[in-house]
Design an enzyme around this catalytic site. Structure first.
Site, PDB file in Angstrom:
ATOM      1  N   ASP A  76      18.980 -45.633   5.638  1.00 38.54           N
ATOM      2  CA  ASP A  76      18.148 -45.457   6.820  1.00 38.54           C
ATOM      3  C   ASP A  76      16.998 -46.450   6.741  1.00 38.54           C
ATOM      4  O   ASP A  76      16.305 -46.538   5.717  1.00 38.54           O
ATOM      5  CB  ASP A  76      17.604 -44.024   6.898  1.00 38.54           C
ATOM      6  CG  ASP A  76      18.649 -43.042   7.401  1.00 38.54           C
ATOM      7  OD1 ASP A  76      19.800 -43.457   7.645  1.00 38.54           O
ATOM      8  OD2 ASP A  76      18.311 -41.849   7.551  1.00 38.54           O
ATOM      9  N   HIS A 127      19.524 -45.409  14.834  1.00 38.80           N
ATOM     10  CA  HIS A 127      18.661 -44.349  14.310  1.00 38.80           C
ATOM     11  C   HIS A 127      17.589 -43.977  15.337  1.00 38.80           C
ATOM     12  O   HIS A 127      16.591 -43.346  14.982  1.00 38.80           O
ATOM     13  CB  HIS A 127      18.026 -44.807  13.004  1.00 38.80           C
ATOM     14  CG  HIS A 127      17.539 -43.701  12.115  1.00 38.80           C
ATOM     15  ND1 HIS A 127      18.180 -42.483  12.003  1.00 38.80           N
ATOM     16  CD2 HIS A 127      16.446 -43.611  11.291  1.00 38.80           C
ATOM     17  CE1 HIS A 127      17.530 -41.709  11.147  1.00 38.80           C
ATOM     18  NE2 HIS A 127      16.466 -42.366  10.715  1.00 38.80           N
ATOM     19  N   HIS A 131      12.363 -42.759  16.826  1.00 40.65           N
ATOM     20  CA  HIS A 131      12.556 -41.764  15.781  1.00 40.65           C
ATOM     21  C   HIS A 131      12.048 -40.374  16.197  1.00 40.65           C
ATOM     22  O   HIS A 131      11.341 -39.694  15.441  1.00 40.65           O
ATOM     23  CB  HIS A 131      11.846 -42.208  14.495  1.00 40.65           C
ATOM     24  CG  HIS A 131      12.419 -41.626  13.236  1.00 40.65           C
ATOM     25  ND1 HIS A 131      11.851 -40.549  12.585  1.00 40.65           N
ATOM     26  CD2 HIS A 131      13.500 -41.965  12.503  1.00 40.65           C
ATOM     27  CE1 HIS A 131      12.552 -40.260  11.503  1.00 40.65           C
ATOM     28  NE2 HIS A 131      13.569 -41.104  11.424  1.00 40.65           N
ATOM     29  N   HIS A 225      17.177 -44.525   1.344  1.00 38.43           N
ATOM     30  CA  HIS A 225      16.188 -45.181   2.188  1.00 38.43           C
ATOM     31  C   HIS A 225      15.785 -46.507   1.552  1.00 38.43           C
ATOM     32  O   HIS A 225      15.507 -46.561   0.350  1.00 38.43           O
ATOM     33  CB  HIS A 225      14.966 -44.287   2.383  1.00 38.43           C
ATOM     34  CG  HIS A 225      15.219 -43.103   3.253  1.00 38.43           C
ATOM     35  ND1 HIS A 225      15.851 -41.963   2.795  1.00 38.43           N
ATOM     36  CD2 HIS A 225      14.957 -42.888   4.573  1.00 38.43           C
ATOM     37  CE1 HIS A 225      15.950 -41.090   3.789  1.00 38.43           C
ATOM     38  NE2 HIS A 225      15.436 -41.629   4.868  1.00 38.43           N
TER      39      HIS A 225
END
Length: 267
Positions: A76, A127, A131, A225
């Site tokens: 991510d 994504h 967010h 991440h």
């Protein structure tokens, strides 16, 4: 007769206008937070019956075949913290495919890295732009969030199609999944993760390595991440040691094909 015709026409137009909202009225918008029982000793993670049913109904994925030692490496990318280049270098050296789920901020601040991801054969996933908690926004706003990411990714890389979505913060609902699916996206959750995103609590590469190796299992969709220094430093050893254990790193495209074909040839 003309009046009756006009009334019928108006009623039909009203029905057509209401269809987009009605399409998803059957789906619950109760927020769900992705979670699962961690994998241990080579046993797969288990999301439980409720999530399994939703996953199947919406065509989503969170793990692969329990009988195949395949791993699906995903990252991510909410913002750049200086470690993605090292991660890409490691993936290139080890010849491992990955998927990077990017936000609007990442696309605007690190376009050269997104371009490199695609150039080196990795998948760039959605994504969302800002967010958000997608259960708190309308269908149209949700679609806009996804389209903004897709359009900017195309601008940077030339790739028009974007197939995979990871919901921000792991929050979703049956409604948000249905809206995303209608827009052409497959939700990709995960079966292996740990607290790695807190840049003020990095504990050394051994911490990342141990967390991954203790939960690894056949068919694992591994979420990391890229802001984590621990992950960047541990990744090479993780990949090499898992290869020695007989694991093979595959792409999300392979995972999706394998859902429908017994012996897919796509890698």
């Amino acid at each position: 007769m003309k009046l009756i015709y006009k009334i019928m026409l108006a009623a039909n137009l009203l029905l057509l206008t209401a269809l987009p909202a009605a399409v998803h009225a059957e789906y619950s918008n109760s927020p769900l937070h992705w979670g699962f029982k961690k994998g241990r000793n080579g046993r797969q993670a288990d999301a439980g019956r409720m999530f399994e049913v939703i996953i199947e109904e919406q065509g989503a994925v969170y793990k692969g075949d329990k009988n195949k030692k395949d791993i699906y490496l995903t990252f991510d990318n909410g913002y750049e913290n200086g470690y993605t280049e090292k991660i890409l270098d490691t993936l290139k050296k080890e010849k491992v495919p990955a998927a990077f789920f990017v936000t609007g901020h990442y696309l605007e601040s690190a376009p050269e890295l997104v371009e490199r991801m695609v150039y080196e054969g990795h998948i760039v996933g959605n994504h969302s732009w800002h967010h958000p908690d997608m259960t708190q926004i309308s269908d149209e706003k949700l679609k806009k969030e996804l389209e903004m990411v897709r359009a900017e990714t195309e601008k940077i890389t030339g790739k028009k199609h974007m197939a995979y979505l990871r919901p921000p913060r792991g929050i979703f609902s049956e409604r948000t999944m249905a809206v995303a699916k209608e827009a052409g996206y497959t939700h990709v959750f995960w079966s292996l993760a740990f607290v790695d995103w807190n840049t003020n609590q990095q504990r050394g590469w051994e911490y990342s390595y141990d967390k991954i190796m203790s939960q690894i299992h056949p068919g694992a969709v591994l979420l990391l991440h890229t802001v984590s220094k621990d992950n960047a430093d541990a990744l090479g050893k993780v990949i090499r040691d898992l290869k020695e254990q007989g694991y093979t790193f595959k792409s999300l495209d392979y995972l999706m094909v394998s859902q429908h074909l017994k012996n897919p040839m796509l890698y």
